[in-house]
Design a protein around this motif. Sequence first.
Motif, mmCIF file in Angstrom:
data_model
loop_
_atom_site.group_PDB
_atom_site.id
_atom_site.type_symbol
_atom_site.label_atom_id
_atom_site.label_comp_id
_atom_site.label_asym_id
_atom_site.label_seq_id
_atom_site.Cartn_x
_atom_site.Cartn_y
_atom_site.Cartn_z
ATOM 1 N N ASP A 22 0.832 -1.203 0.000
ATOM 2 C CA ASP A 22 0.000 0.000 0.000
ATOM 3 C C ASP A 22 0.866 1.253 0.000
ATOM 4 O O ASP A 22 0.541 2.234 -0.671
ATOM 5 C CB ASP A 22 -0.935 0.011 1.214
ATOM 6 C CG ASP A 22 -2.034 -1.036 1.099
ATOM 7 O OD1 ASP A 22 -2.316 -1.515 -0.019
ATOM 8 O OD2 ASP A 22 -2.618 -1.378 2.149
ATOM 9 N N ASN A 23 1.964 1.243 0.772
ATOM 10 C CA ASN A 23 2.865 2.406 0.816
ATOM 11 C C ASN A 23 3.474 2.685 -0.553
ATOM 12 O O ASN A 23 3.584 3.836 -0.973
ATOM 13 C CB ASN A 23 3.988 2.201 1.838
ATOM 14 C CG ASN A 23 3.507 2.309 3.264
ATOM 15 O OD1 ASN A 23 2.434 2.839 3.527
ATOM 16 N ND2 ASN A 23 4.307 1.798 4.180
ATOM 17 N N ALA A 24 3.886 1.626 -1.263
ATOM 18 C CA ALA A 24 4.461 1.802 -2.598
ATOM 19 C C ALA A 24 3.410 2.338 -3.564
ATOM 20 O O ALA A 24 3.682 3.260 -4.339
ATOM 21 C CB ALA A 24 5.041 0.491 -3.116
ATOM 22 N N ALA A 25 2.198 1.789 -3.508
ATOM 23 C CA ALA A 25 1.129 2.258 -4.396
ATOM 24 C C ALA A 25 0.813 3.725 -4.116
ATOM 25 O O ALA A 25 0.629 4.511 -5.050
ATOM 26 C CB ALA A 25 -0.110 1.379 -4.223
ATOM 27 N N ASP A 26 0.762 4.105 -2.844
ATOM 28 C CA ASP A 26 0.501 5.505 -2.480
ATOM 29 C C ASP A 26 1.564 6.420 -3.081
ATOM 30 O O ASP A 26 1.256 7.470 -3.639
ATOM 31 C CB ASP A 26 0.480 5.688 -0.961
ATOM 32 C CG ASP A 26 -0.732 5.062 -0.294
ATOM 33 O OD1 ASP A 26 -1.706 4.695 -0.995
ATOM 34 O OD2 ASP A 26 -0.699 4.924 0.953
ATOM 35 N N ARG A 27 2.837 6.022 -2.957
ATOM 36 C CA ARG A 27 3.936 6.865 -3.453
ATOM 37 C C ARG A 27 3.925 6.941 -4.982
ATOM 38 O O ARG A 27 4.166 8.008 -5.554
ATOM 39 C CB ARG A 27 5.279 6.351 -2.936
ATOM 40 C CG ARG A 27 6.449 7.193 -3.343
ATOM 41 C CD ARG A 27 6.389 8.586 -2.761
ATOM 42 N NE ARG A 27 7.576 9.324 -3.142
ATOM 43 C CZ ARG A 27 7.583 10.597 -3.505
ATOM 44 N NH1 ARG A 27 6.471 11.302 -3.484
ATOM 45 N NH2 ARG A 27 8.709 11.183 -3.861
ATOM 46 N N VAL A 28 3.645 5.820 -5.653
ATOM 47 C CA VAL A 28 3.573 5.829 -7.119
ATOM 48 C C VAL A 28 2.452 6.767 -7.566
ATOM 49 O O VAL A 28 2.649 7.595 -8.460
ATOM 50 C CB VAL A 28 3.364 4.400 -7.685
ATOM 51 C CG1 VAL A 28 3.015 4.443 -9.168
ATOM 52 C CG2 VAL A 28 4.610 3.547 -7.458
ATOM 53 N N ARG A 29 1.280 6.664 -6.940
ATOM 54 C CA ARG A 29 0.161 7.557 -7.295
ATOM 55 C C ARG A 29 0.535 9.015 -7.070
ATOM 56 O O ARG A 29 0.216 9.891 -7.880
ATOM 57 C CB ARG A 29 -1.094 7.211 -6.475
ATOM 58 C CG ARG A 29 -1.882 6.053 -7.012
ATOM 59 C CD ARG A 29 -3.280 5.949 -6.402
ATOM 60 N NE ARG A 29 -3.335 6.255 -4.996
ATOM 61 C CZ ARG A 29 -3.115 5.389 -3.998
ATOM 62 N NH1 ARG A 29 -2.826 4.126 -4.281
ATOM 63 N NH2 ARG A 29 -3.202 5.767 -2.743
ATOM 64 N N GLU A 30 1.247 9.294 -5.978
ATOM 65 C CA GLU A 30 1.675 10.669 -5.689
ATOM 66 C C GLU A 30 2.628 11.184 -6.765
ATOM 67 O O GLU A 30 2.478 12.305 -7.259
ATOM 68 C CB GLU A 30 2.342 10.719 -4.316
ATOM 69 C CG GLU A 30 2.801 12.093 -3.904
ATOM 70 C CD GLU A 30 3.500 12.096 -2.541
ATOM 71 O OE1 GLU A 30 4.170 13.097 -2.257
ATOM 72 O OE2 GLU A 30 3.401 11.112 -1.795
ATOM 73 N N ILE A 31 3.612 10.381 -7.147
ATOM 74 C CA ILE A 31 4.587 10.779 -8.175
ATOM 75 C C ILE A 31 3.883 11.016 -9.509
ATOM 76 O O ILE A 31 4.109 12.027 -10.168
ATOM 77 C CB ILE A 31 5.698 9.718 -8.317
ATOM 78 C CG1 ILE A 31 6.581 9.700 -7.066
ATOM 79 C CG2 ILE A 31 6.534 9.971 -9.572
ATOM 80 C CD1 ILE A 31 7.527 8.518 -6.981
ATOM 81 N N VAL A 32 3.019 10.092 -9.901
ATOM 82 C CA VAL A 32 2.312 10.217 -11.174
ATOM 83 C C VAL A 32 1.379 11.428 -11.142
ATOM 84 O O VAL A 32 1.300 12.194 -12.108
ATOM 85 C CB VAL A 32 1.534 8.919 -11.505
ATOM 86 C CG1 VAL A 32 0.629 9.100 -12.714
ATOM 87 C CG2 VAL A 32 2.524 7.775 -11.743
ATOM 88 N N GLY A 33 0.710 11.636 -10.023
ATOM 89 C CA GLY A 33 -0.223 12.751 -9.903
ATOM 90 C C GLY A 33 0.433 14.115 -9.962
ATOM 91 O O GLY A 33 -0.176 15.090 -10.393
ATOM 92 N N ARG A 34 1.692 14.207 -9.535
ATOM 93 C CA ARG A 34 2.410 15.483 -9.526
ATOM 94 C C ARG A 34 3.267 15.713 -10.765
ATOM 95 O O ARG A 34 3.861 16.782 -10.919
ATOM 96 C CB ARG A 34 3.317 15.561 -8.297
ATOM 97 C CG ARG A 34 2.562 15.675 -7.007
ATOM 98 C CD ARG A 34 3.520 15.805 -5.865
ATOM 99 N NE ARG A 34 2.801 15.989 -4.620
ATOM 100 C CZ ARG A 34 3.377 16.235 -3.466
ATOM 101 N NH1 ARG A 34 4.691 16.325 -3.393
ATOM 102 N NH2 ARG A 34 2.651 16.391 -2.383
ATOM 103 N N ALA A 35 3.379 14.706 -11.620
ATOM 104 C CA ALA A 35 4.275 14.795 -12.777
ATOM 105 C C ALA A 35 3.802 15.858 -13.765
ATOM 106 O O ALA A 35 2.627 15.941 -14.083
ATOM 107 C CB ALA A 35 4.372 13.447 -13.471
#
Length: 117
Positions: A11-24
């Motif tokens: 879940d932590n990895a998925a949260d961070r991936v979503r954050e990175i993609v969302g801010r790109a």
Amino acid sequence: MSRPAIMTMSDNAADRVREIVGRADPPIAGLRVGIKKGGCAGMEYTMDAVTDPDPKDEIVEASGARVFVDKAAVLFLLGCRMDYEVTKFRSGFTFQNPNQVSACGCGESVELKAAAE
């Protein structure tokens, strides 16, 4: 019958991936996980932004996060679990990989064997 995912995400990895993609900016489709030769143990994990997905990449999705697995890395990542951890001294993605034979003392590189198909 569907086959199991090449790797899984916490879940932590998925949260961070979503954050990175969302801010790109410009927008990206996800992150690509791969491996390259390097480091004192012989191999290093790589992560790159994906703007144009390669149709040969494997796709791993969890909780709305998308990670592309480089086709050249698939046999080295079978059964791997990607996590994201934050400690007092560092934060970053980590990999619990059953194909890892050893790791260097600094934690930057690993020795991997290809999984048996």
